[in-house]
Design an enzyme around this catalytic site. Structure first.
Site, PDB file in Angstrom:
ATOM      1  N   GLY A 162       0.823  -1.209   0.000  1.00  0.00           N
ATOM      2  CA  GLY A 162       0.000   0.000   0.000  1.00  0.00           C
ATOM      3  C   GLY A 162       0.857   1.258   0.000  1.00  0.00           C
ATOM      4  O   GLY A 162       2.094   1.205  -0.090  1.00  0.00           O
TER       5      GLY A 162
ATOM      6  N   TYR B 105     -14.816   1.262   9.645  1.00  0.00           N
ATOM      7  CA  TYR B 105     -13.366   1.499   9.763  1.00  0.00           C
ATOM      8  C   TYR B 105     -13.011   1.871  11.201  1.00  0.00           C
ATOM      9  O   TYR B 105     -12.123   1.269  11.812  1.00  0.00           O
ATOM     10  CB  TYR B 105     -12.980   2.615   8.800  1.00  0.00           C
ATOM     11  CG  TYR B 105     -11.513   2.988   8.795  1.00  0.00           C
ATOM     12  CD1 TYR B 105     -10.553   2.118   8.261  1.00  0.00           C
ATOM     13  CD2 TYR B 105     -11.083   4.225   9.288  1.00  0.00           C
ATOM     14  CE1 TYR B 105      -9.204   2.482   8.226  1.00  0.00           C
ATOM     15  CE2 TYR B 105      -9.744   4.586   9.255  1.00  0.00           C
ATOM     16  CZ  TYR B 105      -8.806   3.715   8.722  1.00  0.00           C
ATOM     17  OH  TYR B 105      -7.473   4.073   8.688  1.00  0.00           O
TER      18      TYR B 105
HETATM   19  P1  NAD Z   1      -3.520   1.659   1.405  1.00  0.00           P
HETATM   20  O1  NAD Z   1      -4.912   1.337   1.014  1.00  0.00           O
HETATM   21  O2  NAD Z   1      -2.648   2.328   0.416  1.00  0.00           O
HETATM   22  O3  NAD Z   1      -2.766   0.356   1.905  1.00  0.00           O
HETATM   23  C1  NAD Z   1      -3.387  -0.700   2.550  1.00  0.00           C
HETATM   24  C2  NAD Z   1      -2.764  -1.985   2.052  1.00  0.00           C
HETATM   25  O4  NAD Z   1      -3.355  -3.100   2.751  1.00  0.00           O
HETATM   26  C3  NAD Z   1      -2.991  -2.242   0.560  1.00  0.00           C
HETATM   27  O5  NAD Z   1      -1.796  -2.643  -0.063  1.00  0.00           O
HETATM   28  C4  NAD Z   1      -4.028  -3.350   0.532  1.00  0.00           C
HETATM   29  O6  NAD Z   1      -3.955  -4.135  -0.636  1.00  0.00           O
HETATM   30  C5  NAD Z   1      -3.681  -4.105   1.798  1.00  0.00           C
HETATM   31  N1  NAD Z   1      -4.790  -4.878   2.355  1.00  0.00           N
HETATM   32  C6  NAD Z   1      -6.025  -4.444   2.661  1.00  0.00           C
HETATM   33  N2  NAD Z   1      -6.764  -5.435   3.169  1.00  0.00           N
HETATM   34  C7  NAD Z   1      -5.963  -6.516   3.213  1.00  0.00           C
HETATM   35  C8  NAD Z   1      -6.130  -7.853   3.654  1.00  0.00           C
HETATM   36  N3  NAD Z   1      -7.296  -8.273   4.164  1.00  0.00           N
HETATM   37  N4  NAD Z   1      -5.096  -8.707   3.551  1.00  0.00           N
HETATM   38  C9  NAD Z   1      -3.904  -8.320   3.041  1.00  0.00           C
HETATM   39  N5  NAD Z   1      -3.685  -7.055   2.606  1.00  0.00           N
HETATM   40  C10 NAD Z   1      -4.702  -6.174   2.690  1.00  0.00           C
HETATM   41  O7  NAD Z   1      -3.631   2.531   2.741  1.00  0.00           O
HETATM   42  P2  NAD Z   1      -2.505   3.305   3.564  1.00  0.00           P
HETATM   43  O8  NAD Z   1      -2.826   4.731   3.535  1.00  0.00           O
HETATM   44  O9  NAD Z   1      -1.176   2.868   3.121  1.00  0.00           O
HETATM   45  O10 NAD Z   1      -2.805   2.783   5.042  1.00  0.00           O
HETATM   46  C11 NAD Z   1      -2.022   1.763   5.626  1.00  0.00           C
HETATM   47  C12 NAD Z   1      -2.463   1.563   7.059  1.00  0.00           C
HETATM   48  O11 NAD Z   1      -2.261   2.757   7.816  1.00  0.00           O
HETATM   49  C13 NAD Z   1      -3.931   1.177   7.210  1.00  0.00           C
HETATM   50  O12 NAD Z   1      -4.057   0.225   8.237  1.00  0.00           O
HETATM   51  C14 NAD Z   1      -4.572   2.469   7.639  1.00  0.00           C
HETATM   52  O13 NAD Z   1      -5.731   2.241   8.411  1.00  0.00           O
HETATM   53  C15 NAD Z   1      -3.468   3.126   8.437  1.00  0.00           C
HETATM   54  N6  NAD Z   1      -3.643   4.590   8.438  1.00  0.00           N
HETATM   55  C16 NAD Z   1      -3.316   5.313   7.326  1.00  0.00           C
HETATM   56  C17 NAD Z   1      -3.524   6.683   7.346  1.00  0.00           C
HETATM   57  C18 NAD Z   1      -3.155   7.545   6.152  1.00  0.00           C
HETATM   58  O14 NAD Z   1      -3.424   8.744   6.190  1.00  0.00           O
HETATM   59  N7  NAD Z   1      -2.536   7.026   5.110  1.00  0.00           N
HETATM   60  C19 NAD Z   1      -4.086   7.301   8.466  1.00  0.00           C
HETATM   61  C20 NAD Z   1      -4.430   6.514   9.554  1.00  0.00           C
HETATM   62  C21 NAD Z   1      -4.195   5.153   9.536  1.00  0.00           C
END
Ligand code: NAD
Ligand code: UDP
Length: 316
Positions: A12, A147
């Site tokens: 991700g 979420y």
């Molecule tokens: P993103 O959607 O780019 O990445 C998430 C990744 O998880 C993706 O590669 C997706 O394919 C993978 N994924 C989802 N469900 C899955 C599953 N069941 N099994 C295996 N892989 C799975 O999102 P991001 O922005 O990179 O966020 C990453 C993490 O950080 C998340 O847990 C998110 O809740 C947390 N987060 C991000 C932010 C932000 O602003 N980017 C803020 C708060 C929390």
């Protein structure tokens, strides 16, 4: 032997930067991803790295990683509102059974477990800025609850494993993070505004744009996550940039940075969209000696450069 890290969601936006950071400091990395919201190009440059391996699996359905493990960093979950609203059940599954699977793996190998939680656990915050001691104000039956509550459940499960099974755990509450590798169509505010500005479309400001967010550049966020991983602290610890802006200010900044002729189009505010969000980072500053260093304008320029490349040469 170098440390061996399992990063779920490693393909991700945030996870791929984290994998890169860990590899750069000499760790071995096992990325577990189902590519539901991640893209292969995010890890294309890592595939050939001798210390990187990929397991394609849905962590909520169970997965196996052979061999010793130093830490499990659980980032797998849809994160953009449009992604988790399109996948409500998958979001709850990865935040419940997915988190349990990751905790079991950590327990089995005596590994540290790091939970990527979120500022969304604070919901519509009655306390501002939000400190870790604030319990939040989440609508448990609203559309965003799939979420928010999944992440709150993940935190509760993490603490239960810590208390009952003595797993070494860490919880980080990540605030809005942006930077290169945000998917152009993932619907989050920074990617939407920059893509709209670069392609001459109106910038879609939801509501009157007075709601605030505090945006952290991805390199700063990853540095904070790794500091937490290395610290031995349990947390939760807020990781975000306390520089707070309204969404309307952000739209105006993006128009100025891209020198776009786009205008602003006001659209309906989504249900339960938090009106303000700003981290109190005094715990991270004190206990992790961490604070963000990248200013919003500089981070937006870097993100714009990357998105311009993604969109091809037709952008301004
Ligand atoms: P993103 O959607 O780019 O990445 C998430 C990744 O998880 C993706 O590669 C997706 O394919 C993978 N994924 C989802 N469900 C899955 C599953 N069941 N099994 C295996 N892989 C799975 O999102 P991001 O922005 O990179 O966020 C990453 C993490 O950080 C998340 O847990 C998110 O809740 C947390 N987060 C991000 C932010 C932000 O602003 N980017 C803020 C708060 C929390
Ligand atoms: N937003 C907006 N226009 C967009 C996308 C988002 O005005 O095209 C607003 C959204 O309503 C929210 C803020 O920007 O108030 C941040 O939205 P995002 O989806 O990036 O993350 P959130 O913090 O809501 O999870």
């Amino acid at each position: 032997m170098s440390a061996r890290m399992v990063v779920t969601g490693g393909a991700g936006f945030l996870g791929s930067h984290l994998c890169e950071h860990l590899l750069a400091r000499g760790d071995r990395v096992v990325c577990v991803d189902d590519f539901s919201t991640g893209v292969r190009s995010n890890i294309q440059s890592l595939i050939a790295h001798p210390n990187f391996s990929l397991i394609e699996a849905d962590v909520a359905c169970g997965f196996t990683v052979e061999g010793p493990i130093s830490a499990v960093l659980h980032l797998a979950s849809p994160a953009s509102p449009i992604d988790y609203l399109q996948r409500p059940l998958e979001t709850m599954a990865v935040g419940s059974e997915g988190t349990r699977q990751c905790l079991e793996l950590a327990r089995d190998r005596g590994a540290r477990f790091l939970m990527a939680s979120t500022s969304e656990v604070y919901g519509e915050p009655a306390q501002h800025p939000q400190s870790e001691s604030y319990w939040g104000n989440v609508n448990p039956i609203g559309p965003r609850s799939v979420y928010d509550e999944a992440k709150r459940f993940s935190e509760a499960l993490t603490m239960a494993y810590h208390r009952l099974k003595l797993v070494d755990v860490a919880i980080v509450r990540i605030f809005n993070t942006y930077g290169p590798r945000l998917r152009p169509g993932d619907g989050r505010v920074v990617s939407n505004f920059i893509v709209q500005a670069l392609t001459g479309q109106d910038l879609t400001v939801y509501g009157d744009g007075s709601q605030t967010r505090s945006l952290c550049y991805v390199d700063d966020e990853v540095r904070g996550i790794v500091a937490m991983l290395d610290s031995g602290l349990v947390g939760p610890v807020n990781l975000g940039n306390p520089e707070e802006h309204s969404v309307l200010e952000l739209a105006q900044m993006v128009i100025a940075i891209t020198r776009s002729s786009s205008k602003i189009a006001y659209k309906e505010l989504p249900a339960d969209d938090p009106t303000r969000r700003c981290p109190d980072i005094s715990v991270a500053t004190r206990d992790l000696s961490w604070q963000p260093t990248v200013e919003l304008s500089g981070g937006l320029v870097r993100t714009t450069d990357w998105l311009r490349g993604e969109l091809g040469s037709k952008a301004i």
